[in-house]
Design a protein around this motif. Structure first.
Motif, short mmCIF file in Angstrom:
data_model
loop_
_atom_site.label_atom_id
_atom_site.label_comp_id
_atom_site.label_asym_id
_atom_site.label_seq_id
_atom_site.Cartn_x
_atom_site.Cartn_y
_atom_site.Cartn_z
N GLY A 1 40.56 -60.94 50.54
CA GLY A 1 39.28 -61.58 50.81
C GLY A 1 38.27 -60.55 51.29
O GLY A 1 38.56 -59.35 51.39
N SER A 2 37.06 -61.04 51.60
CA SER A 2 35.96 -60.13 51.95
C SER A 2 35.99 -59.80 53.44
O SER A 2 36.79 -60.34 54.19
CB SER A 2 34.64 -60.79 51.60
N PHE B 1 34.34 -63.88 58.49
CA PHE B 1 35.39 -63.66 57.47
C PHE B 1 36.76 -64.00 58.05
O PHE B 1 37.60 -63.12 58.28
CB PHE B 1 35.34 -62.22 56.95
N VAL B 2 36.93 -65.26 58.35
CA VAL B 2 38.13 -65.74 59.03
C VAL B 2 38.58 -67.03 58.37
O VAL B 2 37.88 -67.58 57.52
CB VAL B 2 37.84 -66.01 60.53
N THR B 3 39.72 -67.55 58.80
CA THR B 3 40.10 -68.89 58.37
C THR B 3 39.57 -69.87 59.41
O THR B 3 38.84 -69.47 60.33
CB THR B 3 41.63 -68.98 58.14
N ILE C 1 33.24 -65.76 51.48
CA ILE C 1 34.32 -65.40 52.42
C ILE C 1 35.54 -64.88 51.64
O ILE C 1 36.35 -64.13 52.17
CB ILE C 1 34.75 -66.65 53.24
N GLY C 2 35.65 -65.34 50.40
CA GLY C 2 36.87 -65.03 49.63
C GLY C 2 37.99 -65.96 50.05
O GLY C 2 39.13 -65.53 50.24
N THR C 3 37.69 -67.25 50.23
CA THR C 3 38.73 -68.18 50.69
C THR C 3 39.79 -68.38 49.61
O THR C 3 39.59 -67.97 48.46
CB THR C 3 38.14 -69.59 51.04
N THR C 4 40.84 -69.08 49.97
CA THR C 4 41.91 -69.36 49.01
C THR C 4 41.57 -70.58 48.14
O THR C 4 42.39 -70.97 47.30
CB THR C 4 43.23 -69.62 49.75
N HIS C 5 40.41 -71.20 48.37
CA HIS C 5 39.97 -72.41 47.63
C HIS C 5 40.92 -73.58 47.84
O HIS C 5 41.07 -74.42 46.95
CB HIS C 5 39.84 -72.12 46.12
#
Ligand code: IMP
Length: 422
Positions: free
Chosen positions: A268-269, A231-233, A121-125
């Motif tokens: 992010g993706s 691809f969301v939060t 997802i390319g999260t912020t970790h």
């Protein structure tokens, strides 16, 4: 309006912090209602720069009461680090029903992202997804439990056992109960004096006619329900989520200002139909300083996409637009605006639910003439060059929402009010 929501209308990073800071000057209370320290913006106060991730934007103004509402997920360590940096006196309340981000959430966030490889997802970790997952699975930890030492100890012991079993399956390093408990019980003591039933507090404040600003984090396209899933939060930044996330009646929210960048960015993706590459993208990224506040990642750049903005208007509700970073477009000869998409030969004016379909959407553009005049010093809408006004008028026509304010630079005095909204 006495109760206004600040909503990001795109994929986040629209400049909500700046608009919130500006509007907060007129607020009695500023409320963060979702997300956690995945968000971030910089505030300049008394010549000092503050990076806010968790704390509401009114925190630097001692006259404003700040609320971290039940819809938030709070990392106690990040919280303590952030309040320790605030050198002024502040007023803050934290919901006893907000959920706590614990070290295993961060580890699971990283482990699942690694497992997904190139499809991540390319999260912020920051552990946001795993914390909301636990909330929905009814194994999360509320702030009320966290600040009660015996309950916290008992609950953490059980949870660490379960989470270590999960981390083992993922071939990820395991966590030590004692180390976490001893570190986090100290944070709980710092947090405890601020904790209360914030729904009760907000309802009483509304009864005494206080002015309240609800500060959204991220943008509507990152909404768990109405965004570009997956691809969301893991929360909902829409204005429509404010009642649930704060514990007030829906009809008490009076309106929403949709913060809209004059172009589009995404970190992010995931698909972004109006994305552009090459020299122009680099120019916009450099002039607009388009690098993430939380992760430092370069943001992807695109033309303004009005399919997205009409979607946001429908699913969130928008009373006004606040158009930001208009100055970044200065000097570009021709500006494109996406008006609809072509999907498999058919013109559509909506965002498909399936991400594979959204990926295949090709935007159709109109072209507007640009302007070359420096607009960073304009003080009113009338001061704008003819073509900049035309650009804004076109946005209003295409979205059907009036412009309430716009901004032409990072300073507070570069934000121009067009309508008396708050
Ligand atoms: P998460 O919220 O860390 O789980 O990340 C999920 C997605 O939301 C990723 O694409 C992130 O880049 C994006 N995201 C989360 N917070 C923000 C934000 O404040 N601004 C922009 N994108 C964000």
């Amino acid at each position: 309006m006495r109760r206004l929501v600040v909503v990001g209308t795109q994929w986040g990073d629209e400049g909500k912090g700046k608009i919130t800071d500006f509007l907060a000057l007129h607020a009695d209370i500023v409320v963060r209602y979702q997300g956690g320290n995945n968000a971030g913006h910089t505030v300049v106060f008394d010549g000092k720069k503050y990076s806010l991730h968790l704390l509401p934007s009114g925190i630097l103004n001692p006259k404003i009461h700040n609320v971290m509402a039940n819809g938030m997920v709070i990392n106690p360590k990040a919280f303590v680090e952030e309040i320790n940096k605030v050198s002024t006196k502040f007023n803050l309340l934290i919901s006893d029903r907000a959920h706590v981000v614990l070290p295993y959430h961060l580890e699971l966030d990283k482990a699942y992202e690694a497992l997904k490889g190139s499809k991540n997802i390319g999260t912020t970790h920051k552990g946001i997804g795993p914390t909301y997952t636990d909330k929905s699975s009814r194994i999360g930890m509320r702030v009320s439990t966290f600040i009660h030492e015996e309950r916290f100890e008992q609950s953490l012991r059980e949870l660490i056992r379960e989470k270590n079993a999960e981390l083992k399956l993922l071939n990820h390093p395991l966590l030590d109960f004692d180390a976490i408990f001893n570190e986090y019980k100290v944070y709980a003591k710092v947090m405890a004096p601020y904790v209360t039933d914030t729904s009760l507090y907000l309802n009483l404040a509304i009864e005494s006619d206080k002015k309240i600003l609800f500060e959204g984090a991220q943008g509507v396209l990152l909404c768990l329900d109405h965004g570009t899933y997956p691809f969301v939060t893991s929360s909902s930044p829409t204005a429509s989520s404010v009642p649930l996330n704060t514990g007030i009646a829906p009809w008490l929210v009076e309106g929403a200002i949709g913060v809209t960048k004059a172009y589009t960015t995404r970190v992010g993706s995931g698909p972004m139909p109006s994305e552009i590459h090459g020299d122009l993208a680099t120019q916009i990224r450099t002039v607009g300083n388009e690098f993430g506040t939380t992760t430092g990642r370069p943001r992807r750049i695109g033309w303004l996409d009005t399919v997205i903005l009409r979607h946001t208007k429908r699913v969130s509700g928008l009373s006004y637009l606040a158009v930001t970073l208009l100055d970044v477009l200065t000097g570009i000869d021709e500006l494109k605006i996406a008006v609809n998409y072509t999907l498999d030969g058919v013109i559509i004016d909506r965002i498909p639910a399936e991400i594979e379909d959204f990926e295949r959407c090709v935007p159709n553009y109109i072209t507007m003439p640009g302007w070359s005049e420096d607009i960073t010093g304009v003080k009113s809408y009338e001061d704008l060059p003819f073509n900049a006004k035309k650009y804004l008028e076109k946005i209003v026509e295409l979205i059907g929402v009036p412009i309430g304010m716009f901004s032409v630079g990072p300073d507070r005095n570069q934000t121009i009010m067009v309508k008396d909204i708050f």
